[in-house]
Structures are given as structure tokens and as C-alpha cells.
Enzyme design. Sequence first.
Site, PDB file in Angstrom:
ATOM      1  N   ASN A   9     -12.946   7.005  18.637  1.00 28.99           N
ATOM      2  CA  ASN A   9     -12.524   5.971  18.024  1.00 28.99           C
ATOM      3  C   ASN A   9     -12.810   4.504  18.727  1.00 28.99           C
ATOM      4  OD1 ASN A   9     -11.049   3.987  16.657  1.00 28.99           O
ATOM      5  ND2 ASN A   9      -9.073   4.880  16.832  1.00 28.99           N
ATOM      6  N   LYS A  11     -12.432   1.865  17.774  1.00 30.77           N
ATOM      7  CA  LYS A  11     -11.556   0.522  17.427  1.00 30.77           C
ATOM      8  C   LYS A  11     -12.459  -0.559  17.312  1.00 30.77           C
ATOM      9  CE  LYS A  11      -8.107   3.046  19.708  1.00 30.77           C
ATOM     10  NZ  LYS A  11      -6.645   3.139  20.451  1.00 30.77           N
ATOM     11  N   HIS A  95      -3.806   6.029  11.601  1.00 28.20           N
ATOM     12  CA  HIS A  95      -3.679   5.685  13.175  1.00 28.20           C
ATOM     13  C   HIS A  95      -2.672   5.032  13.397  1.00 28.20           C
ATOM     14  CE1 HIS A  95      -4.741   4.209  16.927  1.00 28.20           C
ATOM     15  NE2 HIS A  95      -5.602   5.272  17.250  1.00 28.20           N
ATOM     16  N   GLU A  97      -2.229   2.259  15.321  1.00 29.31           N
ATOM     17  CA  GLU A  97      -2.271   0.887  15.307  1.00 29.31           C
ATOM     18  C   GLU A  97      -2.272   0.453  13.864  1.00 29.31           C
ATOM     19  OE1 GLU A  97      -5.925   0.997  17.524  1.00 29.31           O
ATOM     20  OE2 GLU A  97      -4.745   1.699  19.172  1.00 29.31           O
ATOM     21  N   GLU A 167      -1.255  11.929  18.440  1.00 24.75           N
ATOM     22  CA  GLU A 167      -1.500  10.962  19.320  1.00 24.75           C
ATOM     23  C   GLU A 167      -0.047  10.276  19.896  1.00 24.75           C
ATOM     24  OE1 GLU A 167      -5.796   9.165  19.013  1.00 24.75           O
ATOM     25  OE2 GLU A 167      -4.644   7.981  17.950  1.00 24.75           O
ATOM     26  N   GLY A 173      -4.087   4.026  25.294  1.00 26.84           N
ATOM     27  CA  GLY A 173      -4.603   2.790  25.942  1.00 26.84           C
ATOM     28  C   GLY A 173      -3.404   2.349  27.024  1.00 26.84           C
ATOM     29  N   SER A 212      -5.154   8.275  26.107  1.00 22.91           N
ATOM     30  CA  SER A 212      -5.758   8.167  27.502  1.00 22.91           C
ATOM     31  C   SER A 212      -6.326   9.562  27.965  1.00 22.91           C
ATOM     32  CB  SER A 212      -4.659   7.900  28.269  1.00 22.91           C
ATOM     33  OG  SER A 212      -4.098   6.651  27.967  1.00 22.91           O
TER      34      SER A 212
HETATM   35  P1  13P Z   1      -7.172   5.836  24.337  1.00 24.88           P
HETATM   36  O1  13P Z   1      -8.022   6.959  24.472  1.00 24.88           O
HETATM   37  O2  13P Z   1      -7.854   4.553  24.674  1.00 24.88           O
HETATM   38  O3  13P Z   1      -5.619   5.837  24.828  1.00 24.88           O
HETATM   39  O4  13P Z   1      -7.017   5.847  22.565  1.00 24.88           O
HETATM   40  C1  13P Z   1      -6.455   6.847  22.027  1.00 24.88           C
HETATM   41  C2  13P Z   1      -6.694   6.543  20.368  1.00 24.88           C
HETATM   42  O5  13P Z   1      -5.832   5.814  20.153  1.00 24.88           O
HETATM   43  C3  13P Z   1      -7.702   7.223  19.745  1.00 24.88           C
HETATM   44  O6  13P Z   1      -7.467   7.008  18.260  1.00 24.88           O
END
Ligand code: 13P
Length: 250
Positions: A9, A11, A95, A97, A167, A173, A212
Site C-alpha cells: 500500500n 499510500k 483502510h 486511514e 491492521e 507507521g 510495521s
Molecule cells: P506500515 O507498514 O507503514 O506500518 O503501514 C501498514 C499499512 O497501513 C498498510 O496498509
Amino acid sequence: MRRPLVAGNWKMNGSQAESSALIDGLLEGTATVKNADLAVCPPAILIPLVATKLKGTGIAWGGQDLNVNASGAYTGEISGPMLRDFGCTYVIVGHSERRSYYGETDEIVAGKYGAAQQHGLIPILCVGETLEEREAGTTESVVARQLDAVFNKHGIASFAKAVIAYEPVWAIGTGKTATPQQAQDVHAFIRGKLRALDAAVADKVQVLYGGSMKPSNAAELLSQEDIDGGLIGGASLVAEDFLGIGRAAN
Ligand code: 13P
């Protein structure tokens, strides 16, 4: 046996030049990843570039979000048919976010999941609890509520053509990964919930871990019985790291 899926992803990251170099790096090393399928989900504006470069390779691609409608007056939005038109296999829905920054409710996410399938895309349905919810001991009830919204609207059979990504929001992150046991416990809970409704579907559906994940912790996470791959944020932006996670499934 479920074949692992390692999906990136990206982002809101990447210029055309950076994305092109990243794809070149993935293509150079893709043969070293033997026991996992790979997919990338770039920002929508980069999908045409990525699609052109990945066409005919073993790496799939997808969107990060879609509108519930197929077309119309929805300024700024991207639809399922548009993603399919550019060869997307997958689309991420729900997601954390999007849930937290853009107010996507369980109901909205369930609508997007249905729209994805209706237009021939495989939804990667994200679920997961916040730190407050984990500390309050409500992880399972939160994940159950997020899944139930989709079960109730589309039925268990729909999961024959879907991927689930667990997740934990507190691990995204932050560099803080769920321990393999913490992740496995929730993955087993998710599969158990599916199994209570349809054992065959439960055995087949890929449940990815996200938060992560990196080459150094991937092997242990991927060796857990109910973890069938990863949804990778930060580490998916570095070809060698993303490939390293894929190789951890070898
Ligand atoms: P990170 O791997 O940066 O923690 O992000 C995970 C994520 O949100 C994947 O959709």
C-alpha cells in the site's frame, strides 16, 4: 494450503520517476520470491504507469479506495469500473486511514466492498482496533463489528473472492509491530468467525497482517498458522524491503 499474498500500500507517495524506479527494482528481484504472490496499490494517478510496466509480469496491482457508484457526478472520485479498465485486480477498502480521516463508517466500507466485487475487483478489506480499543480489551468486538457489517450485507459466500487484512491501528507507521502471537490471536479469531458461518470459505480466505511489517519481522509473522501474507506500507516503497518480505514466505 493458502498461498501468501504480499501487497504494498504505497499510500500517498511517489512521483512518476520514483514509481517507475520502484517497479523496475521489483521486477529485477521478483524471481527470488517463490512462495508468495505480490501486488502493489499505488495512488490512483500512478495506476496507468504501474499498469503499463507490470502488464504480463507476475505482479498484480490495485487501487487504494473506490467510490461505491460506478460513474456520475462525484467530483474527485474513482470508480470500480475505472480501476478494472486499468487492469486492477485488487482494491483496498476500509483502510484505517480512510475510516479515521475521511469518516468511513462500517456501513460505507461494506458498500465499497460490494461495489468492488460487483465490478470484478477483489476487495482487500481492512479491519483493526485502535490502541484505546486494545487497552480497553475490545479488540475482538471491534473486529467482529467491522466484519459483521460486511457479512450482513454481502454474506459469507462473498469472502470466496475477498482478502482480509488485519491492521492494528497502533502498529501502522509507528514501528510498533504486533507480536506474532498477538497477530495470530486476532487472525485465528477472524478465521474462527468465518468458520462458524462457512468452513470451506474460512479455510480458503487469505488473512493478511499489516502494521510495521518489514524483512526483519516478516518471517516470524508469516510462519503463524493464520497469517497468510502482509499489507505493507512504508517497507513497500523500497524494492529490496518489499521483496525481502516476499522472500520471508519462501
Ligand atoms: P506500515 O507498514 O507503514 O506500518 O503501514 C501498514 C499499512 O497501513 C498498510 O496498509
